[in-house]
Design a protein around this motif. Structure first.
Motif, PDB file in Angstrom:
ATOM      1  N   ASP A   8       0.831  -1.201   0.000  1.00 43.62           N
ATOM      2  CA  ASP A   8       0.000   0.000   0.000  1.00 43.62           C
ATOM      3  C   ASP A   8       0.871   1.259   0.000  1.00 43.62           C
ATOM      4  OD1 ASP A   8      -2.494   1.374   0.071  1.00 43.62           O
ATOM      5  OD2 ASP A   8      -2.119   1.797   2.196  1.00 43.62           O
ATOM      6  N   LEU A   9       1.916   1.264   0.830  1.00 41.00           N
ATOM      7  CA  LEU A   9       2.842   2.400   0.844  1.00 41.00           C
ATOM      8  C   LEU A   9       3.537   2.547  -0.504  1.00 41.00           C
ATOM      9  CD1 LEU A   9       4.460   1.944   4.370  1.00 41.00           C
ATOM     10  CD2 LEU A   9       2.852   3.719   3.667  1.00 41.00           C
ATOM     11  N   PHE A  10       3.968   1.428  -1.065  1.00 39.54           N
ATOM     12  CA  PHE A  10       4.622   1.463  -2.371  1.00 39.54           C
ATOM     13  C   PHE A  10       3.669   1.957  -3.455  1.00 39.54           C
ATOM     14  CE2 PHE A  10       5.737  -0.585  -6.405  1.00 39.54           C
ATOM     15  CZ  PHE A  10       7.011  -0.055  -6.585  1.00 39.54           C
ATOM     16  N   ALA A  11       2.419   1.525  -3.417  1.00 35.48           N
ATOM     17  CA  ALA A  11       1.443   1.945  -4.423  1.00 35.48           C
ATOM     18  C   ALA A  11       1.180   3.444  -4.341  1.00 35.48           C
ATOM     19  CB  ALA A  11       0.143   1.166  -4.248  1.00 35.48           C
ATOM     20  N   ASN A  12       1.078   3.971  -3.122  1.00 42.91           N
ATOM     21  CA  ASN A  12       0.877   5.410  -2.978  1.00 42.91           C
ATOM     22  C   ASN A  12       2.054   6.205  -3.523  1.00 42.91           C
ATOM     23  OD1 ASN A  12      -1.614   5.098  -1.782  1.00 42.91           O
ATOM     24  ND2 ASN A  12      -0.803   5.129   0.297  1.00 42.91           N
ATOM     25  N   GLY A  13       3.262   5.772  -3.215  1.00 39.56           N
ATOM     26  CA  GLY A  13       4.457   6.448  -3.728  1.00 39.56           C
ATOM     27  C   GLY A  13       4.583   6.330  -5.233  1.00 39.56           C
ATOM     28  N   PHE A  14       4.274   5.158  -5.763  1.00 38.18           N
ATOM     29  CA  PHE A  14       4.362   4.949  -7.200  1.00 38.18           C
ATOM     30  C   PHE A  14       3.331   5.789  -7.942  1.00 38.18           C
ATOM     31  CE2 PHE A  14       3.603   2.503 -11.129  1.00 38.18           C
ATOM     32  CZ  PHE A  14       4.906   2.492 -11.618  1.00 38.18           C
ATOM     33  N   TYR A  15       2.112   5.870  -7.394  1.00 39.48           N
ATOM     34  CA  TYR A  15       1.072   6.702  -8.005  1.00 39.48           C
ATOM     35  C   TYR A  15       1.507   8.168  -8.042  1.00 39.48           C
ATOM     36  CZ  TYR A  15      -3.187   9.414  -8.480  1.00 39.48           C
ATOM     37  OH  TYR A  15      -4.108  10.330  -8.881  1.00 39.48           O
ATOM     38  N   LEU A  16       2.103   8.642  -6.953  1.00 38.56           N
ATOM     39  CA  LEU A  16       2.564  10.027  -6.920  1.00 38.56           C
ATOM     40  C   LEU A  16       3.688  10.255  -7.920  1.00 38.56           C
ATOM     41  CD1 LEU A  16       2.230  12.769  -5.605  1.00 38.56           C
ATOM     42  CD2 LEU A  16       3.936  12.083  -3.927  1.00 38.56           C
ATOM     43  N   ALA A  17       4.597   9.310  -8.062  1.00 36.69           N
ATOM     44  CA  ALA A  17       5.683   9.450  -9.031  1.00 36.69           C
ATOM     45  C   ALA A  17       5.139   9.504 -10.457  1.00 36.69           C
ATOM     46  CB  ALA A  17       6.671   8.286  -8.879  1.00 36.69           C
ATOM     47  N   VAL A  18       4.188   8.654 -10.782  1.00 37.70           N
ATOM     48  CA  VAL A  18       3.591   8.658 -12.115  1.00 37.70           C
ATOM     49  C   VAL A  18       2.843   9.965 -12.361  1.00 37.70           C
ATOM     50  CG1 VAL A  18       1.834   7.557 -13.561  1.00 37.70           C
ATOM     51  CG2 VAL A  18       3.492   6.166 -12.330  1.00 37.70           C
ATOM     52  N   LEU A  19       2.157  10.459 -11.347  1.00 40.28           N
ATOM     53  CA  LEU A  19       1.432  11.723 -11.473  1.00 40.28           C
ATOM     54  C   LEU A  19       2.376  12.882 -11.740  1.00 40.28           C
ATOM     55  CD1 LEU A  19      -1.392  13.095 -11.159  1.00 40.28           C
ATOM     56  CD2 LEU A  19      -0.728  13.528  -8.788  1.00 40.28           C
ATOM     57  N   PHE A  73       2.927  15.955  -2.605  1.00 39.66           N
ATOM     58  CA  PHE A  73       4.016  15.336  -1.856  1.00 39.66           C
ATOM     59  C   PHE A  73       3.808  15.499  -0.356  1.00 39.66           C
ATOM     60  CE2 PHE A  73       6.825  15.406  -5.664  1.00 39.66           C
ATOM     61  CZ  PHE A  73       7.264  14.111  -5.575  1.00 39.66           C
ATOM     62  N   MET A  74       3.425  16.691   0.060  1.00 45.62           N
ATOM     63  CA  MET A  74       3.220  16.937   1.489  1.00 45.62           C
ATOM     64  C   MET A  74       2.078  16.096   2.035  1.00 45.62           C
ATOM     65  SD  MET A  74       3.989  21.044   1.595  1.00 45.62           S
ATOM     66  CE  MET A  74       2.992  21.290   3.004  1.00 45.62           C
ATOM     67  N   ASP A  75       1.003  15.925   1.265  1.00 45.13           N
ATOM     68  CA  ASP A  75      -0.105  15.079   1.700  1.00 45.13           C
ATOM     69  C   ASP A  75       0.334  13.631   1.877  1.00 45.13           C
ATOM     70  OD1 ASP A  75      -1.833  17.222   1.727  1.00 45.13           O
ATOM     71  OD2 ASP A  75      -2.705  16.754  -0.237  1.00 45.13           O
ATOM     72  N   LEU A  76       1.119  13.129   0.921  1.00 45.53           N
ATOM     73  CA  LEU A  76       1.597  11.747   1.023  1.00 45.53           C
ATOM     74  C   LEU A  76       2.481  11.565   2.246  1.00 45.53           C
ATOM     75  CD1 LEU A  76       1.956   8.865  -0.185  1.00 45.53           C
ATOM     76  CD2 LEU A  76       3.981   9.780  -1.319  1.00 45.53           C
ATOM     77  N   PHE A  77       3.422  12.478   2.452  1.00 42.38           N
ATOM     78  CA  PHE A  77       4.326  12.356   3.596  1.00 42.38           C
ATOM     79  C   PHE A  77       3.578  12.521   4.916  1.00 42.38           C
ATOM     80  CE2 PHE A  77       7.798  13.838   0.579  1.00 42.38           C
ATOM     81  CZ  PHE A  77       8.168  12.538   0.286  1.00 42.38           C
ATOM     82  N   PHE A  81       3.488   9.704   7.749  1.00 46.67           N
ATOM     83  CA  PHE A  81       3.969   9.942   9.111  1.00 46.67           C
ATOM     84  C   PHE A  81       2.872   9.738  10.140  1.00 46.67           C
ATOM     85  CE2 PHE A  81       7.425  12.837   7.296  1.00 46.67           C
ATOM     86  CZ  PHE A  81       8.347  11.813   7.296  1.00 46.67           C
ATOM     87  N   GLN A  82       1.635  10.036   9.798  1.00 48.60           N
ATOM     88  CA  GLN A  82       0.538   9.804  10.724  1.00 48.60           C
ATOM     89  C   GLN A  82       0.246   8.324  10.909  1.00 48.60           C
ATOM     90  OE1 GLN A  82      -2.733  12.088   9.167  1.00 48.60           O
ATOM     91  NE2 GLN A  82      -1.993  14.004  10.050  1.00 48.60           N
TER      92      GLN A  82
END
Length: 89
Positions: A8-19, A73-77, A81-82
């Motif tokens: 799930d963490l990887f998918a969120n990061g990958f989606y942001l990178a593609v975006l 990026f800030m939303d993802l981080f 962190f939460q």
């Protein structure tokens, strides 16, 4: 941490990178296609004619969409962190 959480963490990061990549590279790709069509129609084979418009459009896109991308990026981080206490415990 379970494999599902890691995926799930990887998918969120990958989606942001593609975006981010699509927002920045998409307009440059469109301008490059237009310049290439212009070069083919006029038979002008100048390298700077294809490079400079793409560079300018890429810089303009970063200036225009940079704030929005930074917020993504800030939303993802912030979400990551939460979730740290939930992921560890």
């Amino acid at each position: 941490m379970t494999p599902e959480v890691v995926m799930d963490l990887f998918a969120n990061g990958f989606y942001l990178a593609v975006l981010v990549i699509s927002v920045i590279v998409g307009p440059a790709l469109a301008v490059g296609l237009l310049v290439s069509m212009f070069q083919a129609a006029t038979q002008i084979n100048e390298q700077t004619l294809s490079f400079l418009p793409r560079l300018l459009v890429t810089l303009a896109t970063i200036m225009i969409a940079g704030g929005w991308l930074l917020m993504k990026f800030m939303d993802l981080f912030e979400r990551t962190f939460q979730q740290i206490p939930l992921l560890i415990g």
